[in-house]
Design a protein around this motif. Structure first.
Motif, PDB file in Angstrom:
ATOM      1  N   PRO A  27     -70.834 -22.021   7.430  1.00 52.39           N
ATOM      2  CA  PRO A  27     -71.318 -22.740   8.609  1.00 52.39           C
ATOM      3  C   PRO A  27     -70.246 -23.147   9.619  1.00 52.39           C
ATOM      4  CG  PRO A  27     -71.198 -24.268   6.791  1.00 52.39           C
ATOM      5  CD  PRO A  27     -70.805 -22.906   6.257  1.00 52.39           C
ATOM      6  N   GLU A  28     -69.005 -22.735   9.446  1.00 48.52           N
ATOM      7  CA  GLU A  28     -67.988 -23.053  10.451  1.00 48.52           C
ATOM      8  C   GLU A  28     -68.213 -22.148  11.668  1.00 48.52           C
ATOM      9  OE1 GLU A  28     -66.244 -25.744  10.138  1.00 48.52           O
ATOM     10  OE2 GLU A  28     -67.163 -25.979   8.168  1.00 48.52           O
ATOM     11  N   PRO A  29     -67.859 -22.605  12.853  1.00 49.86           N
ATOM     12  CA  PRO A  29     -68.207 -21.887  14.080  1.00 49.86           C
ATOM     13  C   PRO A  29     -67.148 -20.924  14.610  1.00 49.86           C
ATOM     14  CG  PRO A  29     -67.370 -24.038  14.646  1.00 49.86           C
ATOM     15  CD  PRO A  29     -67.381 -23.959  13.130  1.00 49.86           C
ATOM     16  N   GLN A  30     -66.050 -20.712  13.893  1.00 46.48           N
ATOM     17  CA  GLN A  30     -64.910 -19.992  14.466  1.00 46.48           C
ATOM     18  C   GLN A  30     -65.238 -18.585  14.966  1.00 46.48           C
ATOM     19  OE1 GLN A  30     -62.007 -21.903  14.757  1.00 46.48           O
ATOM     20  NE2 GLN A  30     -61.697 -20.357  16.319  1.00 46.48           N
ATOM     21  N   MET A  31     -66.058 -17.831  14.243  1.00 52.20           N
ATOM     22  CA  MET A  31     -66.389 -16.469  14.709  1.00 52.20           C
ATOM     23  C   MET A  31     -67.068 -16.520  16.072  1.00 52.20           C
ATOM     24  SD  MET A  31     -67.576 -14.281  11.345  1.00 52.20           S
ATOM     25  CE  MET A  31     -68.721 -15.464  10.645  1.00 52.20           C
ATOM     26  N   ILE A  32     -67.989 -17.448  16.233  1.00 52.68           N
ATOM     27  CA  ILE A  32     -68.713 -17.592  17.509  1.00 52.68           C
ATOM     28  C   ILE A  32     -67.735 -17.995  18.612  1.00 52.68           C
ATOM     29  CG2 ILE A  32     -70.493 -18.905  18.739  1.00 52.68           C
ATOM     30  CD1 ILE A  32     -71.848 -19.280  15.934  1.00 52.68           C
ATOM     31  N   LEU A  33     -66.919 -18.991  18.345  1.00 49.68           N
ATOM     32  CA  LEU A  33     -65.997 -19.493  19.361  1.00 49.68           C
ATOM     33  C   LEU A  33     -64.966 -18.438  19.769  1.00 49.68           C
ATOM     34  CD1 LEU A  33     -65.478 -23.097  17.939  1.00 49.68           C
ATOM     35  CD2 LEU A  33     -66.918 -22.402  19.881  1.00 49.68           C
ATOM     36  N   ASP A  34     -64.457 -17.680  18.805  1.00 49.35           N
ATOM     37  CA  ASP A  34     -63.476 -16.630  19.126  1.00 49.35           C
ATOM     38  C   ASP A  34     -64.098 -15.540  20.000  1.00 49.35           C
ATOM     39  OD1 ASP A  34     -61.543 -17.988  17.667  1.00 49.35           O
ATOM     40  OD2 ASP A  34     -61.634 -16.627  15.935  1.00 49.35           O
TER      41      ASP A  34
END
Length: 174
Positions: free
Chosen positions: A106-113
């Motif tokens: 559930p961490e958002p890093q893929m989306i943010l990158d």
């Protein structure tokens, strides 16, 4: 700024835990869900940037190699191309479940990158998933969230809910 549609893969784009396939570890295990090609083509024609963000813990657990995942994703692209549909980019987390990495939903890093790289306004974009970690990642990134499918998920509070990806696409782009 662009508007994006961030899609989880297993359970949103392709079958998983179905009568034909348990997990997608090889291209022969990859089957598009009904309506997915038409839905993504609809997003493409409307000018949305379409991305895939997927946890692939099978790599970290040793069930598959990244080279095989590339082959699965190439099959996905080929299958989508048959419908005149395409994805802008695919991001995946290869780490084991509970590895504590920043990229695993559930961490958002893929989306943010992806949003940064492709100049996407996350606040105007959508994260579409079939499980709680997908929705949580979308919320943490600041995206609107869409739950699809019939899987019973406890404590999932998506902004929108649809039977499948095509139903969402038809709602978004009448």
């Amino acid at each position: 700024m662009n508007v994006g549609i961030f899609l989880d893969r297993d359970g949103v784009i392709n079958e998983v835990l179905s009568h034909r396939v348990k997990f997608v570890n090889k291209p022969k295990d990859f089957y598009l869900l009904d309506g997915v090609g038409a839905a993504i083509k609809r997003f493409n024609k409307a000018g949305y940037k379409v991305f895939v963000v997927t946890n692939q813990g099978g790599i970290g657990l040793g069930y598959m190699k990244e080279s095989m995942l590339d082959k699965v994703h190439n099959k996905m692209k080929d299958d989508l191309a048959e419908y005149g549909a395409s994805v802008e980019a695919i991001s995946y987390c290869p780490h084991k479940p509970h590895a504590g990495c920043a990229c695993r939903k559930p961490e958002p890093q893929m989306i943010l990158d992806l949003a940064k790289k492709y100049h996407v306004d996350v606040g105007e974009s959508y994260m579409v998933g079939d499980r709680a970690p997908d929705i949580e990642a979308g919320k943490k990134a600041g995206a609107k969230t869409v739950l699809v499918g019939s899987r019973k998920e406890d404590n999932v509070e998506a902004d929108l809910q649809f039977a499948d990806l095509l139903a969402f696409a038809k709602w978004l782009i009448p």
